[in-house]
Write a protein that holds these residues in place. Structure first.
Motif, PDB file in Angstrom:
ATOM      1  N   LEU A 164       0.817  -1.212   0.000  1.00  6.62           N
ATOM      2  CA  LEU A 164       0.000   0.000   0.000  1.00  6.62           C
ATOM      3  C   LEU A 164       0.852   1.263   0.000  1.00  6.62           C
TER       4      LEU A 164
ATOM      5  N   ARG B 171      -0.885   9.143   2.175  1.00  4.73           N
ATOM      6  CA  ARG B 171      -1.401   7.804   1.856  1.00  4.73           C
ATOM      7  C   ARG B 171      -1.698   7.041   3.153  1.00  4.73           C
TER       8      ARG B 171
ATOM      9  N   GLU C  32      -4.861   8.279   4.606  1.00  6.88           N
ATOM     10  CA  GLU C  32      -6.005   7.751   3.842  1.00  6.88           C
ATOM     11  C   GLU C  32      -6.295   6.309   4.252  1.00  6.88           C
ATOM     12  N   ILE C  33      -5.246   5.509   4.354  1.00  4.16           N
ATOM     13  CA  ILE C  33      -5.405   4.106   4.745  1.00  4.16           C
ATOM     14  C   ILE C  33      -6.060   4.025   6.115  1.00  4.16           C
TER      15      ILE C  33
ATOM     16  N   TYR D   3      -9.729   4.711   5.810  1.00 10.69           N
ATOM     17  CA  TYR D   3     -10.437   3.550   5.254  1.00 10.69           C
ATOM     18  C   TYR D   3     -10.621   2.469   6.322  1.00 10.69           C
TER      19      TYR D   3
ATOM     20  N   ILE E 256      -8.979  -1.856   0.348  1.00 13.72           N
ATOM     21  CA  ILE E 256      -8.119  -0.684   0.144  1.00 13.72           C
ATOM     22  C   ILE E 256      -7.252  -0.890  -1.097  1.00 13.72           C
ATOM     23  N   LYS E 257      -6.696  -2.084  -1.248  1.00 11.14           N
ATOM     24  CA  LYS E 257      -5.895  -2.387  -2.440  1.00 11.14           C
ATOM     25  C   LYS E 257      -6.740  -2.207  -3.702  1.00 11.14           C
TER      26      LYS E 257
ATOM     27  N   TYR F 152      -7.194   1.489  -4.514  1.00 14.62           N
ATOM     28  CA  TYR F 152      -5.994   2.092  -5.093  1.00 14.62           C
ATOM     29  C   TYR F 152      -5.719   1.560  -6.499  1.00 14.62           C
ATOM     30  N   ASN F 153      -6.014   0.285  -6.748  1.00 16.76           N
ATOM     31  CA  ASN F 153      -5.825  -0.259  -8.093  1.00 16.76           C
ATOM     32  C   ASN F 153      -6.781   0.395  -9.081  1.00 16.76           C
TER      33      ASN F 153
ATOM     34  N   ASN G 228      -8.039   3.434  -8.794  1.00 12.87           N
ATOM     35  CA  ASN G 228      -7.563   4.807  -8.977  1.00 12.87           C
ATOM     36  C   ASN G 228      -6.361   4.850  -9.902  1.00 12.87           C
ATOM     37  N   ARG G 229      -5.494   3.861  -9.813  1.00 15.86           N
ATOM     38  CA  ARG G 229      -4.303   3.809 -10.659  1.00 15.86           C
ATOM     39  C   ARG G 229      -4.703   3.627 -12.123  1.00 15.86           C
TER      40      ARG G 229
END
Length: 138
Positions: free
Chosen positions: A36, A56, A59-60, A63, A73-74, A77-78, A80-81
């Motif tokens: 993360l 970050r 943010e984590i 969440y 959470i992963k 972020y995936n 968003n990426r």
């Protein structure tokens, strides 16, 4: 562009990050193990965090407080990426080719970041200002 470089500059050891985020060292290491966050490492292989890393982690933490698990959470972020393909990749290690910043330059950059950043919420700014106030002379 210069602001993004400043935000990616690894400056903070884990002890400061723990105080800024209210997370334990174990939690921070766990989030790193899960992919993360990816803090830089210094010559002694110690983790050095940037302002983006701190954001970050906060943010984590939010969440987790909302009940989202690590897999969720992963996934966030995936997604968003995928939406932001032009994200500038962060360097994983501090290179020795780069000129070391003097204390004066670090103070100036941090002060600029705190005084002129519009991307940090007021809560985060006050937390960072409180922790970093000891670095600035009156």
């Amino acid at each position: 562009m210069a602001e993004e470089i400043r935000r990616n500059m690894a400056l903070f050891p884990i002890s400061i990050v723990m105080k800024l985020t209210d997370l334990s060292a174990r939690q921070i290491r766990y989030y790193e193990e899960q992919g993360l966050i990816k803090p830089a490492r210094n010559k002694g292989n110690q983790r050095i965090f940037s302002l983006n890393d701190i954001d970050r982690l906060l943010e984590i933490k939010e969440y987790i407080d909302q009940g989202v698990n690590i897999a969720g959470i992963k996934s966030i972020y995936n997604q968003n990426r995928k939406k932001e393909p032009n994200v500038i990749p962060k360097k994983k290690e501090i290179t020795t080719d780069r000129r070391d910043l003097t204390d004066e330059e670090v103070h100036r950059l941090l002060k600029q970041e705190l005084l002129h950043s519009k991307s940090i919420s007021k809560e985060k700014v006050s937390l960072i200002q409180g922790e970093l106030a000891r670095f600035f002379r009156s």
